[in-house]
Design an enzyme around this catalytic site. Structure first.
Site, PDB file in Angstrom:
ATOM      1  N   LYS A 150       0.834  -1.217   0.000  1.00  0.00           N
ATOM      2  CA  LYS A 150       0.000   0.000   0.000  1.00  0.00           C
ATOM      3  C   LYS A 150       0.864   1.260   0.000  1.00  0.00           C
ATOM      4  CE  LYS A 150      -1.684   1.586   4.078  1.00  0.00           C
ATOM      5  NZ  LYS A 150      -1.361   3.002   4.338  1.00  0.00           N
ATOM      6  N   ASN A 151       1.851   1.299   0.882  1.00  0.00           N
ATOM      7  CA  ASN A 151       2.613   2.532   1.050  1.00  0.00           C
ATOM      8  C   ASN A 151       3.601   2.783  -0.084  1.00  0.00           C
ATOM      9  OD1 ASN A 151       1.162   3.076   3.299  1.00  0.00           O
ATOM     10  ND2 ASN A 151       2.745   2.430   4.765  1.00  0.00           N
TER      11      ASN A 151
ATOM     12  N   CYS B 270      -4.750  12.895  12.972  1.00  0.00           N
ATOM     13  CA  CYS B 270      -4.900  11.476  12.694  1.00  0.00           C
ATOM     14  C   CYS B 270      -4.869  10.747  14.031  1.00  0.00           C
ATOM     15  CB  CYS B 270      -3.737  11.063  11.816  1.00  0.00           C
ATOM     16  SG  CYS B 270      -3.523   9.318  11.636  1.00  0.00           S
TER      17      CYS B 270
ATOM     18  N   ARG C 232       0.367  14.533  12.845  1.00  0.00           N
ATOM     19  CA  ARG C 232       1.089  14.171  11.621  1.00  0.00           C
ATOM     20  C   ARG C 232       1.347  15.430  10.799  1.00  0.00           C
ATOM     21  NH1 ARG C 232      -1.010   8.649   9.494  1.00  0.00           N
ATOM     22  NH2 ARG C 232       0.854   8.787   8.218  1.00  0.00           N
ATOM     23  N   PRO C 233       2.306  16.242  11.301  1.00  0.00           N
ATOM     24  CA  PRO C 233       2.558  17.514  10.631  1.00  0.00           C
ATOM     25  C   PRO C 233       3.164  17.304   9.240  1.00  0.00           C
ATOM     26  CG  PRO C 233       4.249  17.087  12.282  1.00  0.00           C
ATOM     27  CD  PRO C 233       3.245  15.976  12.398  1.00  0.00           C
ATOM     28  N   ILE C 234       3.118  18.355   8.411  1.00  0.00           N
ATOM     29  CA  ILE C 234       3.781  18.283   7.103  1.00  0.00           C
ATOM     30  C   ILE C 234       4.781  19.429   6.947  1.00  0.00           C
ATOM     31  CG2 ILE C 234       1.979  16.971   5.888  1.00  0.00           C
ATOM     32  CD1 ILE C 234       1.197  19.728   4.613  1.00  0.00           C
ATOM     33  N   ASP C 235       5.280  19.913   8.113  1.00  0.00           N
ATOM     34  CA  ASP C 235       6.213  21.038   8.069  1.00  0.00           C
ATOM     35  C   ASP C 235       7.456  20.727   7.233  1.00  0.00           C
ATOM     36  OD1 ASP C 235       6.547  19.189  10.281  1.00  0.00           O
ATOM     37  OD2 ASP C 235       8.241  20.418  10.914  1.00  0.00           O
TER      38      ASP C 235
ATOM     39  N   ASP D 234       4.968   0.351  11.739  1.00  0.00           N
ATOM     40  CA  ASP D 234       3.752  -0.287  11.215  1.00  0.00           C
ATOM     41  C   ASP D 234       3.647  -1.769  11.595  1.00  0.00           C
ATOM     42  OD1 ASP D 234       3.050   2.127  10.159  1.00  0.00           O
ATOM     43  OD2 ASP D 234       3.729   1.683   8.121  1.00  0.00           O
TER      44      ASP D 234
ATOM     45  N   ILE E 270       8.509   6.830  16.526  1.00  0.00           N
ATOM     46  CA  ILE E 270       7.981   7.526  15.342  1.00  0.00           C
ATOM     47  C   ILE E 270       6.671   8.243  15.720  1.00  0.00           C
ATOM     48  CG2 ILE E 270       7.257   7.294  12.916  1.00  0.00           C
ATOM     49  CD1 ILE E 270      10.081   6.325  13.227  1.00  0.00           C
TER      50      ILE E 270
ATOM     51  N   ARG F 228      -8.309  -0.812   4.751  1.00  0.00           N
ATOM     52  CA  ARG F 228      -7.460   0.192   4.109  1.00  0.00           C
ATOM     53  C   ARG F 228      -6.116  -0.400   3.699  1.00  0.00           C
ATOM     54  NH1 ARG F 228      -5.766   4.286   7.639  1.00  0.00           N
ATOM     55  NH2 ARG F 228      -4.521   4.687   5.803  1.00  0.00           N
TER      56      ARG F 228
END
Ligand code: EPU
Length: 445
Positions: free
Chosen positions: A33-34, A127, A132-135, A321, A343, A413
């Site tokens: 998936k990833n 989440c 879950r930042p996207i900085d 995961d 993580i 998912r």
């Protein structure tokens, strides 16, 4: 409104597991998936058709398909688990309704920036597994010279002046997987040389680099924390097969171990699973590596499993995961084990549910202190996220009695027909509607 909500809940799928069967046989994992999600995003980088093989049939793949279609790509089937994507003309705006459904849709950002030199994408929000930042994604784009404005919850990115640059992409939790994909995809079509330091080294990033190279990108250092990208003017179509899912492989090996079974997992590549296999050995779980692409677990030959300590880290460290699933096994391994999340320090939503099944686990900051018990007992439990759901299935397979796992849309998912895979191995597991559950277990309004 409340009546509708209640009705909707009534028809949710649940898994009923009757624990105790040792799993036996051979099983094959699907495409990762990833890896698949960024590979699908990469098809936006060219106006020529791309054919992706080994695409897993998951709800996340379907969400990604919706997003690509919305952006203007045409997607048709090219055989079993194969998709042909042609993004001849695309537009830059991704709607919130789609981004909200799947956080990973943020990985179209880099591809839009690369191809169109502009993108408009909503900020993905929080989440359940933690912030879950996207900085770091934004920092990388800014280093490339992108101008970014945040308007009404969406980022408006202008990359018309973008040029190759040096980018240090590490953050307080190490490298970023989707951030690395985004900056890679943004820079392959950006003039000049880009160097990404502290790049993620996950096999899924290597797979993306391999596909981009097939499309004509110039990337060196693939698989290392330093990636160098020489921008090219255009990319062309290609055919690519998604790598097997290492997390699904690890989960199935744990299913074989926890049920004291004998399971061979095809698509389990030891080169992708180093830290995980090392912990399996430390826990005294017998394994046989059968060539490059198959691993067999012999839970039936094992004595008592040994308690161990695990610390999750970016690849090649132990993957976050697989943390929840290994925690389920350690909950039934006598002695004290400690599992530390580096993580997502609060990714322990599975713990209260495992406790309901009799597990003795205490959370201390980012660590779970596990006092292994001799057996767990079946119970109605609630899935909260993808890997937590898998952990509850694992526990249910080994528990005494009946376990009902609710909200399994999380499981769907990332695991393709998981209950079918497990049934073929001899598990007593079936997908039912929540109306089939004993009424006292049902979620109430
Ligand atoms: N981070 C930041 N800033 C950023 C980006 C990340 O601080 O800009 C932090 C995160 O908060 C986290 C750490 O860095 O603490 C790692 O996050 P990363 O960006 O690597 O995660 P991701 O790319 O959003 C992917 C997988 C996750 C997997 C993580 C870590 C996809 C679609 N998702 O997420 O998969 O847990 O890498 O390996 O590839 C799952 O499959 O269940 C799943 C959650």
């Amino acid at each position: 409104m409340r009546a509708y909500a209640k009705l909707a809940r009534r028809f949710m799928d649940v898994l009923r597991i009757r624990g105790g069967n040792a799993l036996r046989g051979e099983v094959a994992v699907g495409g990762a998936k990833n890896a698949c999600l960024p590979l699908l995003a990469a098809t936006l980088l060219t106006d020529e058709p791309c054919v992706l093989r080994n695409v897993p049939e998951l709800s996340d793949s379907r969400f990604m398909r919706e997003i690509l279609s919305h952006l203007g790509a045409e997607i048709v089937s090219a055989g079993k688990n194969s998709w042909r994507v042609e993004a001849r003309e695309i537009q830059p705006k991704t709607p919130y309704e789609l981004v909200r459904k799947m956080r990973a849709s943020i990985c179209v950002m880099g591809a839009l920036v690369g191809r169109l030199k502009r993108a408009e994408i909503p900020l993905p929000g929080g989440c359940v597994i933690g912030p879950r930042p996207i900085d770091l994604h934004i920092k990388g784009l800014k280093k490339l010279g992108c101008e970014i404005e945040n308007l009404e919850g969406s980022m408006h990115i202008d990359a018309s002046k973008a040029r190759g640059a040096y980018i240090f992409l590490g953050g307080r939790y190490g490298s970023t997987v989707t951030g690395t994909s985004n900056i890679l995809m943004a820079s392959v079509l950006t003039p000049g040389t880009t160097q990404i330091d502290s790049a993620a080294c996950e096999p899924e990033i290597v797979d993306l680099c391999n596909m981009l190279v097939k499309m004509g990108a110039r990337i060196s250092g693939i698989g290392s924390p330093t990636l160098k990208i020489q921008g090219v003017e255009r990319l062309h179509g290609c055919e690519h097969s998604v790598i097997p899912d290492r997390i699904e492989a690890g989960t199935l090996l744990l299913c074989g171990a926890i049920t004291r079974g004998d399971v061979a997992v095809r698509g389990a590549r030891s080169e992708h699973l180093g830290a995980f296999l090392d912990k399996m050995h430390e826990a005294a779980i017998p394994l046989e590596v059968l060539g490059d692409d198959c691993i067999r677990v012999r839970g039936d030959l094992a004595g008592a499993f040994k308690p161990i300590d695990i610390v999750t880290m970016p690849h090649p460290g132990f993957p976050t995961d697989l943390q929840a699933q290994f925690t389920a096994l350690l909950a039934m391994t006598q002695g004290i084990s400690i599992v530390t999340e580096r993580i997502y320090p609060s990714r322990f939503m599975h713990v209260p549910e495992l406790q309901r099944m009799g597990a003795e686990i205490a959370i201390e900051g980012p660590s779970a202190i596990i006092k292994g018990v001799a057996s767990l007992s079946g119970a109605p439990v609630m899935a909260s996220d993808l890997r937590a759901s898998a952990a509850l299935v694992l526990a249910g397979l080994a528990a005494r009695g009946e376990t009902w796992v609710q909200r399994i849309y999380h499981l769907d998912r990332g695991y393709e027909k998981f209950e079918v895979q497990l049934s073929k191995l001899g598990a007593d597991i079936c997908r039912l509607k929540d109306t089939d559950m004993p009424s006292e277990f049902m979620e109430n309004g």
